[in-house]
Scaffold this motif. Sequence first.
Motif, PDB file in Angstrom:
ATOM      1  N   VAL A  18       0.842  -1.208   0.000  1.00  0.00           N
ATOM      2  CA  VAL A  18       0.000   0.000   0.000  1.00  0.00           C
ATOM      3  C   VAL A  18       0.870   1.249   0.000  1.00  0.00           C
ATOM      4  N   ALA A  19       1.990   1.206   0.757  1.00  0.00           N
ATOM      5  CA  ALA A  19       2.907   2.352   0.803  1.00  0.00           C
ATOM      6  C   ALA A  19       3.475   2.639  -0.591  1.00  0.00           C
ATOM      7  N   CYS A  20       3.841   1.577  -1.317  1.00  0.00           N
ATOM      8  CA  CYS A  20       4.357   1.770  -2.687  1.00  0.00           C
ATOM      9  C   CYS A  20       3.286   2.392  -3.589  1.00  0.00           C
ATOM     10  N   ALA A  21       2.037   1.908  -3.407  1.00  0.00           N
ATOM     11  CA  ALA A  21       0.936   2.456  -4.218  1.00  0.00           C
ATOM     12  C   ALA A  21       0.700   3.927  -3.894  1.00  0.00           C
ATOM     13  N   VAL A  22       0.784   4.275  -2.605  1.00  0.00           N
ATOM     14  CA  VAL A  22       0.595   5.689  -2.205  1.00  0.00           C
ATOM     15  C   VAL A  22       1.700   6.557  -2.799  1.00  0.00           C
ATOM     16  N   TRP A  23       2.933   6.036  -2.780  1.00  0.00           N
ATOM     17  CA  TRP A  23       4.062   6.803  -3.334  1.00  0.00           C
ATOM     18  C   TRP A  23       3.872   7.046  -4.842  1.00  0.00           C
ATOM     19  N   ILE A  24       3.452   6.000  -5.552  1.00  0.00           N
ATOM     20  CA  ILE A  24       3.236   6.141  -7.002  1.00  0.00           C
ATOM     21  C   ILE A  24       2.093   7.112  -7.280  1.00  0.00           C
ATOM     22  N   LEU A  25       1.013   7.019  -6.469  1.00  0.00           N
ATOM     23  CA  LEU A  25      -0.118   7.934  -6.650  1.00  0.00           C
ATOM     24  C   LEU A  25       0.292   9.391  -6.408  1.00  0.00           C
ATOM     25  N   GLY A  26       1.043   9.619  -5.317  1.00  0.00           N
ATOM     26  CA  GLY A  26       1.511  10.980  -5.021  1.00  0.00           C
ATOM     27  C   GLY A  26       2.413  11.513  -6.110  1.00  0.00           C
ATOM     28  N   TRP A  27       3.309  10.648  -6.622  1.00  0.00           N
ATOM     29  CA  TRP A  27       4.205  11.037  -7.724  1.00  0.00           C
ATOM     30  C   TRP A  27       3.402  11.434  -8.964  1.00  0.00           C
ATOM     31  N   TRP A  28       2.415  10.579  -9.292  1.00  0.00           N
ATOM     32  CA  TRP A  28       1.588  10.831 -10.486  1.00  0.00           C
ATOM     33  C   TRP A  28       0.821  12.145 -10.359  1.00  0.00           C
ATOM     34  N   GLU A  48       4.429   6.103   7.820  1.00  0.00           N
ATOM     35  CA  GLU A  48       3.524   5.430   8.756  1.00  0.00           C
ATOM     36  C   GLU A  48       3.303   3.971   8.331  1.00  0.00           C
ATOM     37  N   LEU A  49       3.023   3.775   7.054  1.00  0.00           N
ATOM     38  CA  LEU A  49       2.723   2.417   6.573  1.00  0.00           C
ATOM     39  C   LEU A  49       3.946   1.511   6.666  1.00  0.00           C
ATOM     40  N   MET A  50       5.118   2.054   6.352  1.00  0.00           N
ATOM     41  CA  MET A  50       6.334   1.241   6.421  1.00  0.00           C
ATOM     42  C   MET A  50       6.655   0.832   7.857  1.00  0.00           C
ATOM     43  N   VAL A  51       6.515   1.786   8.800  1.00  0.00           N
ATOM     44  CA  VAL A  51       6.798   1.466  10.209  1.00  0.00           C
ATOM     45  C   VAL A  51       5.829   0.405  10.715  1.00  0.00           C
ATOM     46  N   ARG A  52       4.534   0.570  10.383  1.00  0.00           N
ATOM     47  CA  ARG A  52       3.544  -0.420  10.814  1.00  0.00           C
ATOM     48  C   ARG A  52       3.729  -1.742  10.080  1.00  0.00           C
ATOM     49  N   GLY A  53       4.005  -1.666   8.785  1.00  0.00           N
ATOM     50  CA  GLY A  53       4.112  -2.889   7.988  1.00  0.00           C
ATOM     51  C   GLY A  53       5.297  -3.749   8.374  1.00  0.00           C
ATOM     52  N   PHE A  54       6.441  -3.134   8.612  1.00  0.00           N
ATOM     53  CA  PHE A  54       7.645  -3.893   8.975  1.00  0.00           C
ATOM     54  C   PHE A  54       7.848  -3.984  10.484  1.00  0.00           C
ATOM     55  N   GLU A  55       6.874  -3.471  11.266  1.00  0.00           N
ATOM     56  CA  GLU A  55       6.902  -3.536  12.732  1.00  0.00           C
ATOM     57  C   GLU A  55       8.250  -3.045  13.281  1.00  0.00           C
ATOM     58  N   ILE A 112       1.307  17.873  -1.163  1.00  0.00           N
ATOM     59  CA  ILE A 112       1.098  16.463  -1.541  1.00  0.00           C
ATOM     60  C   ILE A 112       2.375  15.660  -1.322  1.00  0.00           C
ATOM     61  N   PHE A 113       3.510  16.253  -1.691  1.00  0.00           N
ATOM     62  CA  PHE A 113       4.787  15.553  -1.520  1.00  0.00           C
ATOM     63  C   PHE A 113       5.045  15.229  -0.043  1.00  0.00           C
ATOM     64  N   GLY A 114       4.845  16.249   0.830  1.00  0.00           N
ATOM     65  CA  GLY A 114       5.070  16.030   2.257  1.00  0.00           C
ATOM     66  C   GLY A 114       4.099  15.023   2.844  1.00  0.00           C
ATOM     67  N   LEU A 115       2.812  15.122   2.467  1.00  0.00           N
ATOM     68  CA  LEU A 115       1.803  14.189   2.983  1.00  0.00           C
ATOM     69  C   LEU A 115       2.099  12.766   2.520  1.00  0.00           C
ATOM     70  N   THR A 116       2.581  12.630   1.288  1.00  0.00           N
ATOM     71  CA  THR A 116       2.932  11.298   0.780  1.00  0.00           C
ATOM     72  C   THR A 116       4.051  10.674   1.602  1.00  0.00           C
ATOM     73  N   ILE A 117       5.069  11.476   1.923  1.00  0.00           N
ATOM     74  CA  ILE A 117       6.187  10.953   2.724  1.00  0.00           C
ATOM     75  C   ILE A 117       5.689  10.492   4.103  1.00  0.00           C
ATOM     76  N   VAL A 118       4.809  11.294   4.728  1.00  0.00           N
ATOM     77  CA  VAL A 118       4.313  10.944   6.063  1.00  0.00           C
ATOM     78  C   VAL A 118       3.497   9.650   6.012  1.00  0.00           C
ATOM     79  N   ILE A 119       2.624   9.504   5.007  1.00  0.00           N
ATOM     80  CA  ILE A 119       1.798   8.290   4.904  1.00  0.00           C
ATOM     81  C   ILE A 119       2.672   7.058   4.644  1.00  0.00           C
TER      82      ILE A 119
END
Length: 280
Positions: free
Chosen positions: A6-16, A49-56, A39-46
């Motif tokens: 999901v984090a990768c998808a959010v990054w691609i969406l923000g980039w697009w 968050e997802l990476m920290v939660r995803g990889f615990e 948008i760039f800053g919000l993408t980094i924060v999301i």
Amino acid sequence: MTLAAVACAVWILGWWMNVRLANGASSDAIAIKILIPAIFGLTIVIVWELMVRGFEINPVILPAPSDVIERLGVSGATLWADFRQTILKGALVGYLLGAAAAFVVAIIADRSDFLTRGILPVGSFMAALPIVGTAPIFVKWLGSDWESKAAVVGVMVFFPILVNAVAGLKDTNAMQRDLMRTYAAGYWATLFKLRLPSAMPFVFNGLKIGTTLALIGAIVAEFFGSPTVGMGFRISTSFGQLALDMVWAEIVVAAIAGSAFYGLMVMIEKWVTFWHPSQR
């Protein structure tokens, strides 16, 4: 792995989205210029968050943004006390004193070729001195409260502003000075009506450099001695207690304060130097 995907998808969406906005017909609009970095800053924060939660990831290594936001809400009183001690007392007072002193010395040096030739090389040398070497000396001389931090900040901002102010006062050509002489203008009239306005872009360069130096100087100086309050003190003690969310909360407050201070200086520069080509 789901959250990582999901984090990768959010990054691609923000980039697009940013590519579309940057290349769109309204890319020069003020709203779009604000929206793109938002948008760039919000993408980094999301993604964070997802990476920290995803990889615990252990909060001791890297807390999630939601933990930092929670800390900002819970420790508001402590953060305000640290902000008042470090920013309002140490950084701001030191910045104002250093800037005022640099401006006065620049005008004095401008009247003396001996001082100008001597101060500029010494100023460049002093500006290169490491803060980790000078800060303990000022703490030893002036005590551990905010006065020693203001002194460190004053020295840090003094020389960049001085060098820029002296260079700015000399930024007039012979034709402009001859024109003032034809009007029978003396030194002070020439200073206030020609040379100081011409020097303002240089002076504001020094003032803008000083905003970041002041923040850094005040925080780093607190590592070498401070009462039980202040951003540098809090970062140092919280790091020792493995409370990384508090460390990040202080970093967020410092970043917001530094950006606001720099932005305020840019606004004043636009108002004062509206005539300069760089502001058109």
